[in-house]
Write a protein that holds these residues in place. Structure first.
Motif, short mmCIF file in Angstrom:
data_model
loop_
_atom_site.label_atom_id
_atom_site.label_comp_id
_atom_site.label_asym_id
_atom_site.label_seq_id
_atom_site.Cartn_x
_atom_site.Cartn_y
_atom_site.Cartn_z
N SER A 59 -0.30 -5.67 -6.57
CA SER A 59 -0.69 -4.57 -5.68
C SER A 59 -1.74 -3.75 -6.41
CB SER A 59 0.53 -3.71 -5.32
OG SER A 59 0.11 -2.56 -4.61
N GLU A 79 -3.28 -1.22 -5.03
CA GLU A 79 -3.11 0.17 -4.61
C GLU A 79 -2.12 0.88 -5.54
OE1 GLU A 79 -4.40 1.98 -1.87
OE2 GLU A 79 -5.86 0.34 -1.82
N ASN A 80 -0.98 0.22 -5.84
CA ASN A 80 0.05 0.82 -6.69
C ASN A 80 -0.06 0.40 -8.13
OD1 ASN A 80 1.28 2.12 -4.49
ND2 ASN A 80 2.44 0.26 -3.97
N THR A 132 0.81 -1.23 0.00
CA THR A 132 0.00 0.00 0.00
C THR A 132 0.84 1.27 0.00
OG1 THR A 132 -0.12 -0.13 2.42
CG2 THR A 132 -1.90 -1.17 1.17
N LYS A 159 -10.24 -3.79 3.15
CA LYS A 159 -10.19 -3.34 1.77
C LYS A 159 -9.26 -4.26 0.98
CE LYS A 159 -8.85 0.57 -1.14
NZ LYS A 159 -8.29 1.94 -1.16
N ILE A 197 -6.42 -5.06 -1.26
CA ILE A 197 -5.25 -4.29 -1.64
C ILE A 197 -4.31 -5.07 -2.58
CG2 ILE A 197 -5.31 -2.97 0.52
CD1 ILE A 197 -3.02 -4.77 1.48
#
Length: 593
Positions: free
Chosen positions: A138, A140-141, A102, A193, A195
């Motif tokens: 990931s 998020e990224n 994250t 969440k 992720i």
């Protein structure tokens, strides 16, 4: 038409002729035919029924065995999948994993993040040999990290996550052949969440040991298909396209359960088990493979029928032969009697005419044996008369010399020694002229020998050395009268006739197992090879030789007469060195034993 009728009539007459000739005129063949029919018809019927029952039993056993094996293999595959799921889950349990997935990627931390993820994937990749690749995403990224063949790849990930709410393991097929993917979503604990996602690519060879173990016979095939009918893994490359589609259709209809089931499809037994929501384990067994046990039973049954027919024929021949066997035995018995064997035995327990014939023949043999025994007794009495006549023939030369000794002792020595010699000579006369049976105990013969040797030692002073050994176990055995002393006398007459050195006579009497062995040896002049061969030839004949005294050959003949041809005398000699006489006779403690 008339022509064919004539041929048929001729053929029937020919069959009747051969039937009458080979069966009706032979009791043995009629018995054989009857026994064959009586035994073989029920036997063949029984074997055919039992073979069919056995085939059904074997088939049921094979089906049950395959169901058990498929069920066990399916459970093991599920266990393997669960083990890899636990491996994924343990890789997720890491306090540093969520922060690294994250945390925004900056030039200052990109190396640290990638190094951590690379180490994480490398550990997962190297944990099992069947893992082809390990990946971490990931969301998020929007980055994808993949380790494959020890190479680390980092790529942007621009796809929306599928199955975002799934917290259990995800199973997917790869585009590449023979591999599948296990995936797990990664959730942040605080707000749950989604992720990221971690997954491994696993080669289906993971299940090769299970598949090979399940494929127990040549011709069987084991494979994995998806619930949509797609072939997931087919190590034997079996063509089952239609079967896979039908299995998928059955799945949609709810016919395939978690339990192992089977059905037949175009001469193929299909065993199937639904492993989870995605995989179906299938084992295909061709009909000929399934029934190979039944085929062996059928072949064994055929072999048993063939052997039974053969044994029945042999049994029939044996039973039929029993009718003529007594007559054949009587004929062979007569042939043995022709060879002077009067100790034959014949069955006299039959009550029919053959039994009467056997009993009359046995009575005739008994009468013949009785006459032969009477003749043998007369011959024995004649031999005894010959021996008694020989007993009276005492060597006058020996008596003359003995009297000379007695006269000399009367002049030179006291009366006691003269009395000893006289007493021993008297005992010898009494022993020789005894009117009892011509069989005596060994200790009596030895006493007589001691009397004789005492006189000889007085005669020759210290020139003769006597070495006498008598086994205590042999003393009570029986021996023909005047057996040892005449042989010792031969030593003085023939062995020491012109010998100047000291004379040595060894007498060894021992019990050897159930026999008595007497060895007499002197160190006299010996016997020439030519004379030794002639003596041995005469000893083999076992005949009396009347020459005025009881000699070697007559002693040998009497031993054979009393005890049999297997006993007697053996002589060994080497000229100018020694002569050895070996007597063998049975050890008997009762006369006539």
């Amino acid at each position: 038409m008339v022509k064919y009728r004539g041929r048929i009539k001729y053929l029937l007459i020919l069959i009747k002729h051969y039937f009458n000739h080979y069966f009706m005129e032979s009791i043995q063949r009629k018995l054989i035919s009857t026994l064959l029919i009586i035994i073989l018809v029920p036997l063949i019927t029984f074997l055919m029924i039992s073979t069919n029952i056995a085939r059904g039993t074997v088939e049921s056993s094979e089906i049950s065995s395959n169901i058990s094996r498929v069920d066990l293999s399916g459970d093991y595959i599920e266990y393997q999948l669960q083990e890899y799921d636990e491996l994924l889950f343990s890789s997720m349990v890491d306090d540093m994993l969520v922060p690294y997935l994250t945390e925004p990627i900056q030039p200052s931390n990109v190396y640290t993040i990638q190094s951590f993820i690379q180490d994480k994937l490398l550990n997962l990749y190297n944990s099992r040999s069947s893992i082809q690749a390990a990946s971490l995403i990931s969301f998020e990224n929007k980055m994808s990290y993949r380790l494959q063949d020890n190479d680390f790849f980092v790529n942007p990930y621009l796809y929306a996550p599928d199955n975002p709410g799934r917290k259990d393991v995800l199973f997917n097929m790869n585009d590449s052949a023979d591999s599948f993917t296990l995936e797990r979503n990664i959730f942040r604990f605080e707000d749950q969440k989604l992720i990221g996602r971690i997954k491994v690519d696993i080669h289906f060879s993971l299940f090769d040991p299970i598949m090979k173990n399940l494929q127990s016979n040549k011709g069987e095939h084991v494979l994995l298909i998806s619930t949509t009918g797609q072939i997931l893994y087919n190590p034997s490359y079996t063509s089952i396209g239609n079967l896979a589609k039908k299995t998928s259709k059955n799945l949609m209809n709810g016919e395939i359960q978690a339990e192992t089931t089977y059905h037949q499809e175009d001469d193929v037994y299909v065993f199937q088990k639904k492993l989870n929501k995605n995989i179906i384990l299938i084992k295909l067994v061709p009909n000929e493979v399934m029934n190979i046990g039944a085929t062996h039973i059928r072949q064994s049954g055929t072999m048993i029928i063939f052997i039974s027919i053969l044994l029945t024929i042999l049994l029939s021949i044996f039973v039929a032969g029993e009718v003529t066997k007594p007559i054949i035995q009587l004929s062979k018995t007569m042939e043995n009697v022709e060879e002077n064997n009067f100790k034959v035995k014949i069955n006299t327990y039959r009550l029919d005419e053959i039994g009467i014939l056997n009993r009359k023949f046995q009575e005739m043999l008994a009468r013949i044996r009785e006459l032969i025994e009477k003749d043998f007794k007369r011959e024995m009495e004649k031999k005894d008369a010959q021996f008694l006549a020989l007993q009276a023939q005492i060597n006058p030369h020996f008596l003359y010399n003995t009297l000379q000794v007695i006269g000399g002792m009367a002049i030179k020595k006291d009366a006691k020694e003269i009395d000893d010699v006289s007493q021993r000579l008297s005992r010898m006369f009494r022993y020789i002229t005894r009117s009892q049976n011509s069989i005596v105990q060994i200790h009596e013969e030895v006493n007589h020998l001691n009397n004789y040797l005492y006189i000889q030692q007085i005669r020759f002073h210290d020139k003769v050395n006597i070495q006498l050994f008598v086994d205590e176990d042999a003393k009570n055995g029986f021996i023909p009268l005047l057996t040892i002393q005449p042989l010792i006398e031969n030593c003085f007459i023939h062995g020491f006739d012109s010998k100047l050195d000291d004379w040595v006579i060894k007498v060894d009497i021992q019990k050897v197992f159930d026999e008595v062995e007497i060895v007499i040896e002197d160190n006299g002049l010996g016997i020439s090879p030519e004379n030794l061969l002639a003596i041995q030839r005469n000893l083999s004949s076992g005949k009396y030789v009347q020459k005025g005294r009881i000699g070697l050959q007559n002693v040998n003949a009497r031993i054979k007469l009393f005890f049999g041809d297997e006993y007697g005398i053996d002589i060994q000699s080497e000229q100018s060195k020694f002569t050895r006489i070996i007597l063998r006779l049975p050890y008997q403690t009762t006369k006539g034993a």
